[in-house]
Design a protein around this motif. Structure first.
Motif, PDB file in Angstrom:
ATOM      1  N   ALA A 139       0.848  -1.188   0.000  1.00  0.00           N
ATOM      2  CA  ALA A 139       0.000   0.000   0.000  1.00  0.00           C
ATOM      3  C   ALA A 139       0.887   1.243   0.000  1.00  0.00           C
ATOM      4  O   ALA A 139       1.942   1.256   0.641  1.00  0.00           O
ATOM      5  CB  ALA A 139      -0.908  -0.002   1.221  1.00  0.00           C
ATOM      6  N   PRO A 140       0.494   2.286  -0.725  1.00  0.00           N
ATOM      7  CA  PRO A 140       1.322   3.497  -0.795  1.00  0.00           C
ATOM      8  C   PRO A 140       1.731   4.047   0.564  1.00  0.00           C
ATOM      9  O   PRO A 140       2.876   4.484   0.740  1.00  0.00           O
ATOM     10  CB  PRO A 140       0.423   4.482  -1.549  1.00  0.00           C
ATOM     11  N   ALA A 141       0.829   4.047   1.543  1.00  0.00           N
ATOM     12  CA  ALA A 141       1.162   4.577   2.869  1.00  0.00           C
ATOM     13  C   ALA A 141       2.282   3.768   3.521  1.00  0.00           C
ATOM     14  O   ALA A 141       3.173   4.331   4.173  1.00  0.00           O
ATOM     15  CB  ALA A 141      -0.078   4.585   3.760  1.00  0.00           C
ATOM     16  N   ILE A 142       2.246   2.449   3.345  1.00  0.00           N
ATOM     17  CA  ILE A 142       3.295   1.594   3.911  1.00  0.00           C
ATOM     18  C   ILE A 142       4.613   1.860   3.203  1.00  0.00           C
ATOM     19  O   ILE A 142       5.672   1.972   3.840  1.00  0.00           O
ATOM     20  CB  ILE A 142       2.895   0.111   3.781  1.00  0.00           C
ATOM     21  N   LEU A 143       4.561   1.964   1.886  1.00  0.00           N
ATOM     22  CA  LEU A 143       5.764   2.251   1.107  1.00  0.00           C
ATOM     23  C   LEU A 143       6.383   3.590   1.517  1.00  0.00           C
ATOM     24  O   LEU A 143       7.598   3.693   1.698  1.00  0.00           O
ATOM     25  CB  LEU A 143       5.421   2.270  -0.387  1.00  0.00           C
ATOM     26  N   MET A 144       5.551   4.598   1.687  1.00  0.00           N
ATOM     27  CA  MET A 144       6.057   5.937   1.998  1.00  0.00           C
ATOM     28  C   MET A 144       6.692   6.033   3.382  1.00  0.00           C
ATOM     29  O   MET A 144       7.521   6.896   3.632  1.00  0.00           O
ATOM     30  CB  MET A 144       4.924   6.958   1.875  1.00  0.00           C
ATOM     31  N   LEU A 145       6.295   5.143   4.276  1.00  0.00           N
ATOM     32  CA  LEU A 145       6.854   5.158   5.625  1.00  0.00           C
ATOM     33  C   LEU A 145       7.953   4.104   5.808  1.00  0.00           C
ATOM     34  O   LEU A 145       8.403   3.873   6.929  1.00  0.00           O
ATOM     35  CB  LEU A 145       5.737   4.930   6.654  1.00  0.00           C
ATOM     36  N   SER A 146       8.364   3.484   4.713  1.00  0.00           N
ATOM     37  CA  SER A 146       9.421   2.473   4.787  1.00  0.00           C
ATOM     38  C   SER A 146      10.779   3.099   4.477  1.00  0.00           C
ATOM     39  O   SER A 146      10.870   4.270   4.135  1.00  0.00           O
ATOM     40  CB  SER A 146       9.126   1.338   3.803  1.00  0.00           C
ATOM     41  N   GLU A 147      11.822   2.291   4.584  1.00  0.00           N
ATOM     42  CA  GLU A 147      13.177   2.798   4.368  1.00  0.00           C
ATOM     43  C   GLU A 147      13.577   2.806   2.903  1.00  0.00           C
ATOM     44  O   GLU A 147      14.348   3.659   2.470  1.00  0.00           O
ATOM     45  CB  GLU A 147      14.181   1.962   5.176  1.00  0.00           C
ATOM     46  N   LYS A 148      13.079   1.843   2.114  1.00  0.00           N
ATOM     47  CA  LYS A 148      13.496   1.790   0.709  1.00  0.00           C
ATOM     48  C   LYS A 148      12.462   1.052  -0.133  1.00  0.00           C
ATOM     49  O   LYS A 148      11.578   0.366   0.383  1.00  0.00           O
ATOM     50  CB  LYS A 148      14.853   1.113   0.572  1.00  0.00           C
ATOM     51  N   GLN A 149      12.588   1.208  -1.449  1.00  0.00           N
ATOM     52  CA  GLN A 149      11.739   0.523  -2.410  1.00  0.00           C
ATOM     53  C   GLN A 149      12.338  -0.824  -2.802  1.00  0.00           C
ATOM     54  O   GLN A 149      13.547  -1.015  -2.728  1.00  0.00           O
ATOM     55  CB  GLN A 149      11.599   1.362  -3.689  1.00  0.00           C
ATOM     56  N   ASN A 150      11.470  -1.729  -3.235  1.00  0.00           N
ATOM     57  CA  ASN A 150      11.982  -2.935  -3.872  1.00  0.00           C
ATOM     58  C   ASN A 150      12.069  -2.694  -5.379  1.00  0.00           C
ATOM     59  O   ASN A 150      11.716  -1.612  -5.869  1.00  0.00           O
ATOM     60  CB  ASN A 150      11.101  -4.150  -3.541  1.00  0.00           C
ATOM     61  N   LYS A 151      12.508  -3.676  -6.133  1.00  0.00           N
ATOM     62  CA  LYS A 151      12.729  -3.495  -7.575  1.00  0.00           C
ATOM     63  C   LYS A 151      11.434  -3.188  -8.320  1.00  0.00           C
ATOM     64  O   LYS A 151      11.406  -2.358  -9.240  1.00  0.00           O
ATOM     65  CB  LYS A 151      13.391  -4.749  -8.160  1.00  0.00           C
ATOM     66  N   THR A 152      10.359  -3.856  -7.933  1.00  0.00           N
ATOM     67  CA  THR A 152       9.072  -3.621  -8.593  1.00  0.00           C
ATOM     68  C   THR A 152       8.600  -2.190  -8.371  1.00  0.00           C
ATOM     69  O   THR A 152       8.127  -1.521  -9.305  1.00  0.00           O
ATOM     70  CB  THR A 152       8.008  -4.599  -8.057  1.00  0.00           C
ATOM     71  N   GLU A 153       8.743  -1.713  -7.145  1.00  0.00           N
ATOM     72  CA  GLU A 153       8.317  -0.349  -6.826  1.00  0.00           C
ATOM     73  C   GLU A 153       9.156   0.693  -7.553  1.00  0.00           C
ATOM     74  O   GLU A 153       8.643   1.724  -7.998  1.00  0.00           O
ATOM     75  CB  GLU A 153       8.370  -0.141  -5.309  1.00  0.00           C
ATOM     76  N   LYS A 154      10.444   0.420  -7.686  1.00  0.00           N
ATOM     77  CA  LYS A 154      11.315   1.334  -8.432  1.00  0.00           C
ATOM     78  C   LYS A 154      10.899   1.398  -9.897  1.00  0.00           C
ATOM     79  O   LYS A 154      10.878   2.477 -10.505  1.00  0.00           O
ATOM     80  CB  LYS A 154      12.773   0.888  -8.314  1.00  0.00           C
ATOM     81  N   PHE A 155      10.566   0.247 -10.464  1.00  0.00           N
ATOM     82  CA  PHE A 155      10.132   0.201 -11.864  1.00  0.00           C
ATOM     83  C   PHE A 155       8.825   0.974 -12.043  1.00  0.00           C
ATOM     84  O   PHE A 155       8.686   1.758 -12.993  1.00  0.00           O
ATOM     85  CB  PHE A 155       9.943  -1.249 -12.308  1.00  0.00           C
ATOM     86  N   ILE A 156       7.878   0.746 -11.138  1.00  0.00           N
ATOM     87  CA  ILE A 156       6.583   1.427 -11.242  1.00  0.00           C
ATOM     88  C   ILE A 156       6.763   2.937 -11.158  1.00  0.00           C
ATOM     89  O   ILE A 156       6.170   3.685 -11.948  1.00  0.00           O
ATOM     90  CB  ILE A 156       5.626   0.935 -10.135  1.00  0.00           C
ATOM     91  N   GLU A 157       7.578   3.394 -10.216  1.00  0.00           N
ATOM     92  CA  GLU A 157       7.781   4.834 -10.076  1.00  0.00           C
ATOM     93  C   GLU A 157       8.501   5.424 -11.286  1.00  0.00           C
ATOM     94  O   GLU A 157       8.114   6.469 -11.807  1.00  0.00           O
ATOM     95  CB  GLU A 157       8.574   5.161  -8.809  1.00  0.00           C
TER      96      GLU A 157
END
Length: 229
Positions: free
Chosen positions: A78-96
């Motif tokens: 979920a975006p809120a969880i991602l935004m409060l985490s320390e880093k992105q995974n590879k899938t999230e980096k690709f999506i962004e």
């Protein structure tokens, strides 16, 4: 929308749009467009609008379950969880990088720190407990953000946009399945063209859904961080 118009902007753009997309898809799959792809009388137009609204309301149920609660919140983070985490995974980096463009990455560390400091003080929960359930942060943050008219308007805009995008994406995907069935049975190139077009709409609106869903979460969390602890 105008006072005399019987639907809100969200009703018009979300339920009517996705319902009409699905009805036209069903009509073309079943009859080649004999029923809806011609001139309507006033009574027929009113009936189609009413049916589109009802069908759109129904489609919104599996749309929310499949795309929002399963795909975005479970298969992805979920975006809120991602935004409060320390880093992105590879899938999230690709999506962004290739799809969303922004608001799909962790917030700056100083912003995350302010959010946790305020949440710990207001909820009485530890940092570890808040990390385990980010909703303990997001729920009060949303309530707080909606107290300010300007922020509330932006949140409502993003919510309406992501719900509209989500519903149309799911509706177009259902049409894609209908066109796929028609093409596999008949082999008509019109079904192939419809299948490609429906997939394009479905995927494009899915990307828009994730984008606006992330923008909404970012607006809430950044607003929460700006307030004094």
């Amino acid at each position: 929308m105008k006072d005399w118009f019987p639907f809100t902007s969200y009703d018009f753009y979300s339920y009517l749009a996705c319902g009409m997309v699905f009805l036209f898809g069903v009509d073309y799959w079943y009859s080649g467009g004999q029923y809806l792809l011609h001139e309507w009388t006033v009574s027929q137009g009113a009936l189609i609008v009413a049916l589109s609204y009802i069908v759109g309301q129904i489609i919104a149920i599996p749309s929310s379950m499949v795309l929002e609660h399963y795909l975005v919140r479970s298969a992805l983070r979920a975006p809120a969880i991602l935004m409060l985490s320390e880093k992105q995974n590879k899938t999230e980096k690709f999506i962004e990088k290739y799809l969303i463009g922004r608001h799909y990455s962790p917030l700056p560390k100083n912003v995350i720190s302010r959010i946790y400091m305020r949440a710990e003080e207001e909820t009485g929960l530890s940092h570890t407990a808040l990390e385990a359930d980010v909703n303990e942060i997001f729920a009060p943050a949303l309530v707080d953000a909606r107290k300010t008219a300007e922020i509330r308007d932006r949140i409502d805009f993003f919510r309406n946009q992501y719900r509209f995008s989500r519903n149309v994406s799911f509706s177009a995907f259902l049409v894609f399945l209908l066109m796929l069935d028609g093409y596999s049975r008949i082999g008509n190139e019109d079904f192939l063209a419809g299948m490609i077009f429906a997939f394009f709409i479905s995927f494009g609106m899915l990307v828009r859904f994730i984008k606006f869903y992330s923008c909404c979460a970012a607006e809430v969390l950044r607003s929460y961080a700006k307030q004094k602890v």
